[in-house]
Design a protein around this motif. Structure first.
Motif, PDB file in Angstrom:
ATOM      1  N   UNK A 178       2.389   5.320   2.979  1.00 55.20           N
ATOM      2  CA  UNK A 178       3.397   4.339   3.377  1.00 55.20           C
ATOM      3  C   UNK A 178       3.689   3.437   2.188  1.00 55.20           C
ATOM      4  N   UNK A 179       4.959   3.162   1.971  1.00 60.67           N
ATOM      5  CA  UNK A 179       5.337   2.193   0.954  1.00 60.67           C
ATOM      6  C   UNK A 179       5.766   0.894   1.605  1.00 60.67           C
ATOM      7  N   UNK A 180       5.337  -0.235   1.052  1.00 63.56           N
ATOM      8  CA  UNK A 180       5.720  -1.530   1.602  1.00 63.56           C
ATOM      9  C   UNK A 180       6.197  -2.436   0.466  1.00 63.56           C
ATOM     10  N   UNK A 181       7.240  -3.208   0.740  1.00 71.15           N
ATOM     11  CA  UNK A 181       7.698  -4.184  -0.249  1.00 71.15           C
ATOM     12  C   UNK A 181       7.015  -5.522   0.003  1.00 71.15           C
ATOM     13  N   UNK A 182       6.851  -6.260  -1.086  1.00 68.10           N
ATOM     14  CA  UNK A 182       6.338  -7.629  -1.019  1.00 68.10           C
ATOM     15  C   UNK A 182       7.230  -8.484  -1.915  1.00 68.10           C
ATOM     16  N   UNK A 183       7.709  -9.638  -1.431  1.00 66.10           N
ATOM     17  CA  UNK A 183       8.539 -10.500  -2.266  1.00 66.10           C
ATOM     18  C   UNK A 183       7.702 -11.328  -3.241  1.00 66.10           C
TER      19      UNK A 183
ATOM     20  N   UNK B 191      -4.026   4.695   6.782  1.00 61.15           N
ATOM     21  CA  UNK B 191      -3.458   5.720   5.897  1.00 61.15           C
ATOM     22  C   UNK B 191      -3.146   5.051   4.566  1.00 61.15           C
ATOM     23  N   UNK B 192      -2.970   5.832   3.507  1.00 60.65           N
ATOM     24  CA  UNK B 192      -2.733   5.208   2.192  1.00 60.65           C
ATOM     25  C   UNK B 192      -1.454   4.381   2.187  1.00 60.65           C
ATOM     26  N   UNK B 193      -1.552   3.168   1.655  1.00 58.35           N
ATOM     27  CA  UNK B 193      -0.400   2.280   1.541  1.00 58.35           C
ATOM     28  C   UNK B 193      -0.283   1.819   0.088  1.00 58.35           C
ATOM     29  N   UNK B 194       0.958   1.788  -0.408  1.00 59.99           N
ATOM     30  CA  UNK B 194       1.221   1.345  -1.765  1.00 59.99           C
ATOM     31  C   UNK B 194       2.276   0.240  -1.717  1.00 59.99           C
ATOM     32  N   UNK B 195       1.907  -0.940  -2.214  1.00 61.40           N
ATOM     33  CA  UNK B 195       2.816  -2.092  -2.200  1.00 61.40           C
ATOM     34  C   UNK B 195       3.594  -2.167  -3.509  1.00 61.40           C
ATOM     35  N   UNK B 196       4.833  -2.642  -3.415  1.00 59.13           N
ATOM     36  CA  UNK B 196       5.713  -2.751  -4.569  1.00 59.13           C
ATOM     37  C   UNK B 196       6.582  -4.000  -4.405  1.00 59.13           C
ATOM     38  N   UNK B 197       6.920  -4.637  -5.501  1.00 57.37           N
ATOM     39  CA  UNK B 197       7.835  -5.773  -5.463  1.00 57.37           C
ATOM     40  C   UNK B 197       9.147  -5.359  -4.795  1.00 57.37           C
ATOM     41  N   UNK B 198       9.735  -6.260  -4.007  1.00 58.98           N
ATOM     42  CA  UNK B 198      10.910  -5.894  -3.226  1.00 58.98           C
ATOM     43  C   UNK B 198      12.124  -5.544  -4.089  1.00 58.98           C
ATOM     44  N   UNK B 199      12.336  -6.299  -5.169  1.00 60.96           N
ATOM     45  CA  UNK B 199      13.469  -5.975  -6.045  1.00 60.96           C
ATOM     46  C   UNK B 199      13.237  -4.654  -6.769  1.00 60.96           C
TER      47      UNK B 199
ATOM     48  N   UNK C  97       9.508   3.768   0.270  1.00 62.72           N
ATOM     49  CA  UNK C  97       9.059   5.121   0.614  1.00 62.72           C
ATOM     50  C   UNK C  97       8.982   5.997  -0.623  1.00 62.72           C
ATOM     51  N   UNK C  98       9.978   5.893  -1.501  1.00 61.74           N
ATOM     52  CA  UNK C  98       9.964   6.664  -2.737  1.00 61.74           C
ATOM     53  C   UNK C  98       8.793   6.262  -3.617  1.00 61.74           C
ATOM     54  N   UNK C  99       8.566   4.960  -3.757  1.00 62.89           N
ATOM     55  CA  UNK C  99       7.457   4.475  -4.579  1.00 62.89           C
ATOM     56  C   UNK C  99       6.121   5.033  -4.076  1.00 62.89           C
TER      57      UNK C  99
ATOM     58  N   UNK D 228       5.614   8.635  -4.989  1.00 60.11           N
ATOM     59  CA  UNK D 228       5.352   8.839  -6.411  1.00 60.11           C
ATOM     60  C   UNK D 228       3.936   8.405  -6.802  1.00 60.11           C
ATOM     61  N   UNK D 229       3.304   7.584  -5.963  1.00 61.56           N
ATOM     62  CA  UNK D 229       1.972   7.085  -6.274  1.00 61.56           C
ATOM     63  C   UNK D 229       0.907   7.633  -5.332  1.00 61.56           C
ATOM     64  N   UNK D 230       1.266   8.634  -4.571  1.00 60.03           N
ATOM     65  CA  UNK D 230       0.301   9.227  -3.622  1.00 60.03           C
ATOM     66  C   UNK D 230      -0.785   9.969  -4.373  1.00 60.03           C
TER      67      UNK D 230
END
Length: 251
Positions: free
Chosen positions: A66-71, A104-112, A244-246, A249-251
């Motif tokens: 799962x990909x999640x954004x964080x501001x 399940x695996x989660x990868x956080x990424x900056x929202x922008x 989701x793309x991020x 790519x990091x799975x």
């Protein structure tokens, strides 16, 4: 969507709402209808994790990362800033917290950064070579640098000083609304901002995102820069799709 296509799942965490959907990673489109849940008033990492779990429960067939954004700045899964969210996020290991909460695996990424990835791979900058600077004009100003499809994360150029002021303190869409600036006046401020980025980084393309990008024809042609300037096209889908793309790519 046929089973032969790649799927991912993205969650976009914002100040007022948390949105999630499965994503067709070939087409860059939602693979099912998006679900939105109101962001809790106390938006600590633990409370937000509970909402993520509630949202994901609406999609029982989803598996994989799962990909999640964080501001905020996210470095190796750890949140390093919290300009517009609860201070409890600073230092939080978002990847570990959400991986435990969602099982399940989660990868956080900056929202922008998520929005930038989505626009370069599927949206207004698809196929663009060189340096694309994506700007999201909203409550603040978010930025993403993508060079030949590769993300340079956490640029945070809404916080640079322009004419003696933090850029987003004078040039965000929130400021335009609060000060009731005309499109022409706001475009003059944005010209100063984009010319500053142009001098520093010599990009091949600027993309203008955020909800106000739907009104690009009102202000975009008034911004005076040498670099091509285009409106983003994925609008409020960009965060979910990019997250989701991020994650894929990091799975």
């Amino acid at each position: 969507m046929s089973s032969g296509k790649r799927r991912g799942f993205g969650i976009d965490f914002g100040g007022t709402g948390i949105k999630g959907a499965p994503v067709d990673l070939v087409e860059g489109e939602f693979a099912a209808e998006r679900v939105r849940i109101k962001t809790p008033a106390s938006s600590t990492p633990e409370n937000v994790a509970e909402v993520f779990a509630e949202l994901l429960a609406e999609f029982p067939d989803v598996d994989g990362p799962i990909g999640v954004t964080v501001p905020g700045v996210v470095r190796h899964g750890i949140v390093r800033s919290a300009a517009n969210i609860d201070d409890a996020w600073i230092g939080a290991d978002a990847d570990t917290l959400f991986t435990r909460a969602l099982k399940r695996p989660v990868h956080a990424v900056n929202d922008a950064d998520a929005a930038g990835l989505a626009e370069v791979h599927y949206g207004a900058a698809k196929g663009q070579r060189g340096l694309v600077i994506v700007t999201t004009l909203g409550t603040g100003i978010g930025t993403a640098f993508v060079y030949d499809g590769m993300l340079l994360p956490n640029t945070e150029l809404g916080h640079i000083e322009v004419d003696g002021h933090e850029a987003e303190a004078r040039m965000s869409n929130r400021v335009r609304e609060e000060k009731e600036l005309s499109w022409k006046h706001w475009a003059k401020r944005l010209t100063t901002y984009y010319q500053t980025l142009e001098r520093l980084f010599s990009p091949d393309l600027f993309l203008v995102g955020g909800g106000v990008s739907k009104d690009f024809e009102e202000f975009g042609p008034l911004i005076e820069v040498d670099t091509e300037l285009r409106p983003a096209t994925l609008l409020n889908k960009a965060g979910v799709i990019g997250a989701a793309l991020y994650a894929s790519e990091h799975a």
